[in-house]
Design a protein around this motif. Structure first.
Motif, PDB file in Angstrom:
ATOM      1  N   LEU A  19     -69.227  13.315  17.175  1.00 23.36           N
ATOM      2  CA  LEU A  19     -67.762  13.301  17.164  1.00 23.36           C
ATOM      3  C   LEU A  19     -67.159  14.421  17.997  1.00 23.36           C
ATOM      4  N   THR A  20     -67.956  15.399  18.348  1.00 20.93           N
ATOM      5  CA  THR A  20     -67.415  16.497  19.147  1.00 20.93           C
ATOM      6  C   THR A  20     -67.424  16.164  20.629  1.00 20.93           C
ATOM      7  N   ALA A  21     -68.124  15.110  21.020  1.00 21.13           N
ATOM      8  CA  ALA A  21     -68.256  14.790  22.445  1.00 21.13           C
ATOM      9  C   ALA A  21     -66.906  14.458  23.071  1.00 21.13           C
ATOM     10  N   SER A  22     -66.100  13.693  22.382  1.00 23.93           N
ATOM     11  CA  SER A  22     -64.814  13.301  22.956  1.00 23.93           C
ATOM     12  C   SER A  22     -63.841  13.004  21.828  1.00 23.93           C
ATOM     13  N   THR A  23     -62.966  13.943  21.556  1.00 23.39           N
ATOM     14  CA  THR A  23     -61.981  13.716  20.505  1.00 23.39           C
ATOM     15  C   THR A  23     -60.573  13.788  21.090  1.00 23.39           C
ATOM     16  N   ASP A  24     -60.435  13.268  22.323  1.00 26.91           N
ATOM     17  CA  ASP A  24     -59.109  13.243  22.909  1.00 26.91           C
ATOM     18  C   ASP A  24     -58.245  12.243  22.136  1.00 26.91           C
ATOM     19  N   THR A  25     -56.977  12.360  22.269  1.00 27.87           N
ATOM     20  CA  THR A  25     -56.030  11.550  21.494  1.00 27.87           C
ATOM     21  C   THR A  25     -56.270  10.062  21.670  1.00 27.87           C
ATOM     22  N   GLU A  26     -56.492   9.631  22.895  1.00 30.36           N
ATOM     23  CA  GLU A  26     -56.686   8.201  23.151  1.00 30.36           C
ATOM     24  C   GLU A  26     -57.924   7.668  22.438  1.00 30.36           C
ATOM     25  N   THR A  27     -59.017   8.430  22.463  1.00 31.36           N
ATOM     26  CA  THR A  27     -60.252   8.018  21.787  1.00 31.36           C
ATOM     27  C   THR A  27     -60.039   7.939  20.286  1.00 31.36           C
ATOM     28  N   VAL A  28     -59.373   8.931  19.726  1.00 30.36           N
ATOM     29  CA  VAL A  28     -59.103   8.942  18.286  1.00 30.36           C
ATOM     30  C   VAL A  28     -58.236   7.748  17.903  1.00 30.36           C
ATOM     31  N   GLU A  29     -57.190   7.483  18.671  1.00 32.39           N
ATOM     32  CA  GLU A  29     -56.310   6.342  18.369  1.00 32.39           C
ATOM     33  C   GLU A  29     -57.072   5.028  18.456  1.00 32.39           C
ATOM     34  N   THR A  30     -57.938   4.888  19.456  1.00 28.88           N
ATOM     35  CA  THR A  30     -58.739   3.670  19.601  1.00 28.88           C
ATOM     36  C   THR A  30     -59.661   3.487  18.405  1.00 28.88           C
ATOM     37  N   LEU A  31     -60.298   4.562  17.989  1.00 32.83           N
ATOM     38  CA  LEU A  31     -61.190   4.505  16.837  1.00 32.83           C
ATOM     39  C   LEU A  31     -60.424   4.135  15.570  1.00 32.83           C
ATOM     40  N   LEU A  32     -59.303   4.767  15.349  1.00 33.65           N
ATOM     41  CA  LEU A  32     -58.515   4.475  14.149  1.00 33.65           C
ATOM     42  C   LEU A  32     -57.962   3.050  14.180  1.00 33.65           C
ATOM     43  N   ASP A  33     -57.576   2.564  15.346  1.00 34.50           N
ATOM     44  CA  ASP A  33     -57.116   1.176  15.471  1.00 34.50           C
ATOM     45  C   ASP A  33     -58.244   0.200  15.125  1.00 34.50           C
ATOM     46  N   ALA A  34     -59.458   0.510  15.597  1.00 33.93           N
ATOM     47  CA  ALA A  34     -60.604  -0.356  15.326  1.00 33.93           C
ATOM     48  C   ALA A  34     -60.924  -0.413  13.834  1.00 33.93           C
ATOM     49  N   LEU A  35     -60.562   0.632  13.120  1.00 36.13           N
ATOM     50  CA  LEU A  35     -60.837   0.694  11.679  1.00 36.13           C
ATOM     51  C   LEU A  35     -59.642   0.257  10.833  1.00 36.13           C
ATOM     52  N   GLN A  36     -58.668  -0.371  11.449  1.00 37.65           N
ATOM     53  CA  GLN A  36     -57.430  -0.769  10.754  1.00 37.65           C
ATOM     54  C   GLN A  36     -57.704  -1.578   9.486  1.00 37.65           C
ATOM     55  N   GLU A  37     -58.683  -2.479   9.553  1.00 40.50           N
ATOM     56  CA  GLU A  37     -58.974  -3.338   8.396  1.00 40.50           C
ATOM     57  C   GLU A  37     -59.856  -2.658   7.343  1.00 40.50           C
ATOM     58  N   TYR A  38     -60.263  -1.412   7.609  1.00 42.37           N
ATOM     59  CA  TYR A  38     -61.137  -0.688   6.700  1.00 42.37           C
ATOM     60  C   TYR A  38     -60.482   0.642   6.331  1.00 42.37           C
ATOM     61  N   PRO A  39     -59.498   0.605   5.417  1.00 43.81           N
ATOM     62  CA  PRO A  39     -58.713   1.804   5.133  1.00 43.81           C
ATOM     63  C   PRO A  39     -59.536   3.012   4.684  1.00 43.81           C
ATOM     64  N   GLU A  40     -60.579   2.787   3.882  1.00 36.40           N
ATOM     65  CA  GLU A  40     -61.381   3.918   3.419  1.00 36.40           C
ATOM     66  C   GLU A  40     -62.105   4.571   4.592  1.00 36.40           C
TER      67      GLU A  40
ATOM     68  N   ARG B 221     -61.265   4.367   7.730  1.00 41.85           N
ATOM     69  CA  ARG B 221     -60.233   4.937   8.615  1.00 41.85           C
ATOM     70  C   ARG B 221     -59.824   6.320   8.115  1.00 41.85           C
ATOM     71  N   GLN B 222     -59.622   6.438   6.795  1.00 41.06           N
ATOM     72  CA  GLN B 222     -59.232   7.715   6.216  1.00 41.06           C
ATOM     73  C   GLN B 222     -60.342   8.744   6.351  1.00 41.06           C
ATOM     74  N   ALA B 223     -61.596   8.309   6.146  1.00 45.22           N
ATOM     75  CA  ALA B 223     -62.733   9.227   6.259  1.00 45.22           C
ATOM     76  C   ALA B 223     -62.849   9.765   7.686  1.00 45.22           C
ATOM     77  N   VAL B 224     -62.635   8.915   8.676  1.00 46.77           N
ATOM     78  CA  VAL B 224     -62.695   9.364  10.067  1.00 46.77           C
ATOM     79  C   VAL B 224     -61.544  10.323  10.353  1.00 46.77           C
ATOM     80  N   ALA B 225     -60.349   9.982   9.893  1.00 50.20           N
ATOM     81  CA  ALA B 225     -59.199  10.841  10.099  1.00 50.20           C
ATOM     82  C   ALA B 225     -59.427  12.210   9.457  1.00 50.20           C
ATOM     83  N   ASP B 226     -59.978  12.224   8.250  1.00 50.45           N
ATOM     84  CA  ASP B 226     -60.278  13.486   7.559  1.00 50.45           C
ATOM     85  C   ASP B 226     -61.322  14.287   8.323  1.00 50.45           C
TER      86      ASP B 226
END
Length: 160
Positions: free
Chosen positions: A127-148, A150-155
């Motif tokens: 996760l330290t390789a690339s945590t730019d805003t666009e990558t984070v938003e893409t990851l969180l969007d991909a996890l939209q249907e999996y709230p738990e 999504r929250q774990a990644v955000a945390d």
């Protein structure tokens, strides 16, 4: 005014294909509805065909495309697994009789099969390789249907 004919699968498939083509051209739903009415005529369309119906057609067409791709992928996987089985079967006797080259080949076939089937542990995600805003938003969007998840990644990304 002509009598509306009942919608059948061929007409629906043709209409949805046209919707996909027009959407790929960048047309808005209301523009697509207008073009569809022009090209197919009112007798070929469901009663009240409009922009919301176009949206419904588009969603269903995309779902069908996804289903078709999934079916093709499963067919391809079955074919590849059969090929691996044949390769392993061809080398098995030699490998079991101590032919080191055959052992290596059988192991490679087994590794490939495990990879196809997802049997191996996944590689660690850095996760330290690339945590730019666009990558984070893409990851969180991909996890939209999996709230738990999504929250774990955000945390994890926020350091909580």
């Amino acid at each position: 005014m002509g009598a509306q004919k009942p919608e059948n699968k061929i007409d629906t498939k043709r209409r949805r294909k046209l919707v996909l083509e027009l959407r790929k051209e960048g047309l808005l739903y209301r523009e697509i509805a207008g073009r569809i009415k022009e090209q197919l005529g009112p007798d070929e369309l469901p009663k009240g065909y409009d922009a919301s119906y176009v949206g419904q057609d588009l969603r269903r067409a995309l779902k069908q495309v996804e289903s078709d791709l999934e079916t093709e992928a499963k067919d391809m996987l079955r074919m590849e697994l059969r090929r691996l089985n044949e390769l392993q079967r061809a080398m098995w006797h030699k490998a079991m009789n101590g032919d080191e080259s055959a052992v290596d080949r059988v192991l490679k076939v087994m590794e490939r099969r495990a990879n196809y089937l997802g049997l191996d542990e996944p590689e660690e995600l850095d996760l330290t390789a690339s945590t730019d805003t666009e990558t984070v938003e893409t990851l969180l969007d991909a996890l939209q249907e999996y709230p738990e998840a999504r929250q774990a990644v955000a945390d994890a990304l926020s350091g909580d």
